[in-house]
Design a protein around this motif. Structure first.
Motif, mmCIF file in Angstrom:
data_model
loop_
_atom_site.group_PDB
_atom_site.id
_atom_site.type_symbol
_atom_site.label_atom_id
_atom_site.label_comp_id
_atom_site.label_asym_id
_atom_site.label_seq_id
_atom_site.Cartn_x
_atom_site.Cartn_y
_atom_site.Cartn_z
ATOM 1 N N VAL A 1 0.843 -1.205 0.000
ATOM 2 C CA VAL A 1 0.000 0.000 0.000
ATOM 3 C C VAL A 1 0.873 1.247 0.000
ATOM 4 N N ALA A 2 1.958 1.228 0.794
ATOM 5 C CA ALA A 2 2.853 2.385 0.866
ATOM 6 C C ALA A 2 3.510 2.661 -0.480
ATOM 7 N N GLU A 3 3.883 1.607 -1.190
ATOM 8 C CA GLU A 3 4.566 1.796 -2.475
ATOM 9 C C GLU A 3 3.599 2.233 -3.573
ATOM 10 N N HIS A 4 2.383 1.685 -3.567
ATOM 11 C CA HIS A 4 1.394 2.034 -4.613
ATOM 12 C C HIS A 4 0.560 3.255 -4.240
ATOM 13 N N GLN A 5 0.612 3.662 -2.963
ATOM 14 C CA GLN A 5 -0.182 4.780 -2.445
ATOM 15 C C GLN A 5 -1.667 4.612 -2.801
ATOM 16 N N SER A 6 -2.086 3.351 -2.797
ATOM 17 C CA SER A 6 -3.479 3.053 -3.144
ATOM 18 C C SER A 6 -3.795 1.635 -2.698
ATOM 19 N N PHE A 7 -4.940 1.469 -2.009
ATOM 20 C CA PHE A 7 -5.362 0.136 -1.620
ATOM 21 C C PHE A 7 -5.794 -0.682 -2.842
ATOM 22 N N THR A 8 -6.387 0.014 -3.812
ATOM 23 C CA THR A 8 -6.876 -0.673 -5.007
ATOM 24 C C THR A 8 -5.721 -1.267 -5.809
ATOM 25 N N ARG A 9 -4.714 -0.435 -6.090
ATOM 26 C CA ARG A 9 -3.571 -0.911 -6.875
ATOM 27 C C ARG A 9 -2.752 -1.956 -6.085
ATOM 28 N N ALA A 10 -2.619 -1.746 -4.793
ATOM 29 C CA ALA A 10 -1.875 -2.707 -3.968
ATOM 30 C C ALA A 10 -2.597 -4.057 -3.935
ATOM 31 N N ALA A 11 -3.919 -4.017 -3.824
ATOM 32 C CA ALA A 11 -4.690 -5.258 -3.810
ATOM 33 C C ALA A 11 -4.522 -6.019 -5.122
ATOM 34 N N ALA A 12 -4.508 -5.304 -6.230
ATOM 35 C CA ALA A 12 -4.326 -5.949 -7.530
ATOM 36 C C ALA A 12 -2.937 -6.581 -7.631
ATOM 37 N N ALA A 13 -1.929 -5.879 -7.111
ATOM 38 C CA ALA A 13 -0.563 -6.399 -7.162
ATOM 39 C C ALA A 13 -0.408 -7.662 -6.320
ATOM 40 N N LEU A 14 -1.146 -7.734 -5.214
ATOM 41 C CA LEU A 14 -1.053 -8.880 -4.314
ATOM 42 C C LEU A 14 -2.107 -9.942 -4.609
ATOM 43 N N HIS A 15 -2.875 -9.740 -5.661
ATOM 44 C CA HIS A 15 -3.947 -10.663 -6.032
ATOM 45 C C HIS A 15 -4.912 -10.861 -4.867
ATOM 46 N N SER A 16 -5.291 -9.747 -4.264
ATOM 47 C CA SER A 16 -6.217 -9.755 -3.131
ATOM 48 C C SER A 16 -7.361 -8.796 -3.433
ATOM 49 N N SER B 1 2.282 7.991 7.266
ATOM 50 C CA SER B 1 2.322 8.939 8.379
ATOM 51 C C SER B 1 3.777 9.132 8.791
ATOM 52 N N GLU B 2 4.022 10.056 9.707
ATOM 53 C CA GLU B 2 5.391 10.292 10.160
ATOM 54 C C GLU B 2 5.961 9.002 10.780
ATOM 55 N N SER B 3 5.175 8.370 11.645
ATOM 56 C CA SER B 3 5.633 7.114 12.237
ATOM 57 C C SER B 3 5.697 6.005 11.194
ATOM 58 N N GLY B 4 4.815 6.080 10.213
ATOM 59 C CA GLY B 4 4.784 5.064 9.164
ATOM 60 C C GLY B 4 6.037 5.052 8.315
ATOM 61 N N ARG B 5 6.665 6.267 8.135
ATOM 62 C CA ARG B 5 7.896 6.305 7.337
ATOM 63 C C ARG B 5 9.006 5.482 8.000
ATOM 64 N N GLU B 6 9.154 5.657 9.319
ATOM 65 C CA GLU B 6 10.181 4.907 10.030
ATOM 66 C C GLU B 6 9.853 3.415 10.036
ATOM 67 N N PHE B 7 8.587 3.111 10.231
ATOM 68 C CA PHE B 7 8.191 1.697 10.257
ATOM 69 C C PHE B 7 8.342 1.066 8.873
ATOM 70 N N HIS B 8 8.111 1.859 7.838
ATOM 71 C CA HIS B 8 8.261 1.345 6.471
ATOM 72 C C HIS B 8 9.698 0.907 6.212
ATOM 73 N N ARG B 9 10.649 1.701 6.695
ATOM 74 C CA ARG B 9 12.065 1.346 6.525
ATOM 75 C C ARG B 9 12.382 0.031 7.240
ATOM 76 N N LEU B 10 11.864 -0.119 8.454
ATOM 77 C CA LEU B 10 12.097 -1.342 9.209
ATOM 78 C C LEU B 10 11.405 -2.548 8.561
ATOM 79 N N ALA B 11 10.196 -2.314 8.048
ATOM 80 C CA ALA B 11 9.451 -3.405 7.409
ATOM 81 C C ALA B 11 10.183 -3.910 6.167
ATOM 82 N N LEU B 12 10.729 -2.981 5.380
ATOM 83 C CA LEU B 12 11.491 -3.386 4.197
ATOM 84 C C LEU B 12 12.701 -4.238 4.584
ATOM 85 N N LYS B 13 13.370 -3.828 5.657
ATOM 86 C CA LYS B 13 14.540 -4.577 6.111
ATOM 87 C C LYS B 13 14.142 -5.979 6.575
#
Length: 346
Positions: free
Chosen positions: A14-29, A60-72
């Protein structure tokens, strides 16, 4: 906190596509399922990860930091899965093989060299052990398994070690070219016992002598062993025995399969008869412990290597049939009737 890989993948998509619709399509969900998964993640960690507007979804501000950790975390997880796949496919791994000096130098080192060509990602570590301590290394987990004499099994092992006899090899006399017995095409044990003898086998007294005594008679063996004019040197490894024989300190004996090592010392081998004794070599592993894919793979390769080598006339190896390999022999030494060229037992 119970965060799943599924939740992390949903959030990152969702963070990369900035859209639930596009993210769902990418994940086949579906959009609703993906939205629920991200909501469960936010509830689990206790803060909002995404700011939702009518046009887009942003971190969100906290989401940016969490996004970096999630990628790792996801990258590390992918590496773990890939490594596991490599291990299963024998692309990487470590095998620790324990061996006595004789089997290591004559059989296992050539097998390791051949295995490296077939499986360059597998590291085979060779641990040289004395015959007297090889089962100690196995029980302590220092090696995956041991390839060595089958005859050294004892009551101390109990059921903790399972053994698979691999092959038998006739015991030969090894001496320097100038030794008096080197002139003979074959040597008998009675002659061996009446000359200076170098003894490299720790089971000489417990297994070999009884077999020799049974053939020659107790009186002959006892008189020979009691002869004060004969020097007997006991050694703990085959290299020392072969070195002493080369130096003219006596004659020694070892299984035929050590021929490459014996010839490297400039020694000559002779059939050792009356009685003919065999050395059985086995693969010893811990009971109830599964082998890693790498360890099991090298064991299979080594069995195939033995089959190839045994076809050579000078290998000195007789592969055991399947029924003998499954059932552990009671003893590795005994009188084996000699077959003549006509196939008669003599």
């Amino acid at each position: 906190m119970n965060v799943s890989m599924k939740q992390l993948r949903a959030f990152v998509a969702v963070a990369e596509h900035q859209s639930f619709t596009r993210a769902a399509a990418a994940l086949h969900s579906t959009q609703s399922a993906l939205s629920l998964t991200v909501k469960e993640l936010e509830e689990e960690i206790g803060f909002r990860l995404l700011d939702r507007t009518t046009r887009q979804v942003v971190l969100s501000e906290s989401g940016r930091e969490f996004h970096r950790l999630a990628l790792k975390l996801l990258e590390e997880f992918r590496n773990v899965v890939q490594n596991a796949s490599d291990i299963a496919m024998l692309k990487r791994g470590v095998v620790r093989v324990g061996a006595t000096e004789a089997t290591a130098c004559s059989l296992i080192v050539p097998a390791i060299a051949a295995y490296r060509e077939a499986r360059p990602g597998i590291e085979v570590q060779l641990v040289i052990t004395l015959a007297s301590s090889m089962f100690h290394a196995l029980r302590n987990g220092e090696v995956d398994y041991i390839i060595g004499p089958e005859s050294l099994q004892d009551a101390e092992q109990g059921s903790a070690v399972r053994s698979e006899p691999l092959f038998r090899s006739p015991v030969r006399a090894w001496c320097a070219p100038g030794h008096a017995l080197a002139r003979k095409p074959r040597i008998e044990w009675e002659q061996m016992l009446r000359t200076d003898l170098i003894i490299p086998a720790m089971d000489f007294s417990t297994r070999m002598v009884p077999a020799i005594r049974q053939h020659l008679g107790a009186g002959v063996v006892e008189r020979s062993l009691a002869d004060a004019g004969i020097t007997r040197r006991w050694v703990t490894n085959i290299t020392a025995a072969l070195s002493m024989a080369r130096a003219g300190l006596g004659i020694t004996f070892a299984a035929e399969y050590v021929r490459p090592l014996a010839e490297a010392f400039g020694l000559e081998g002779r059939p050792l008869l009356r009685p003919q004794l065999d050395r059985v070599v086995a693969l010893h592993a811990r009971t109830g412990r599964s082998l890693s894919p790498a360890a099991a793979g090298f064991a299979d390769f080594f069995r195939d290597h033995l089959r190839r080598v045994s076809r050579e006339a000078a290998s000195g190896m007789i592969l055991l049939p399947e029924e003998e390999r499954k059932a552990r022999p009671a003893a590795a030494f005994g009188h084996r009737p000699r077959r003549t060229r006509a196939g008669q037992v003599g």
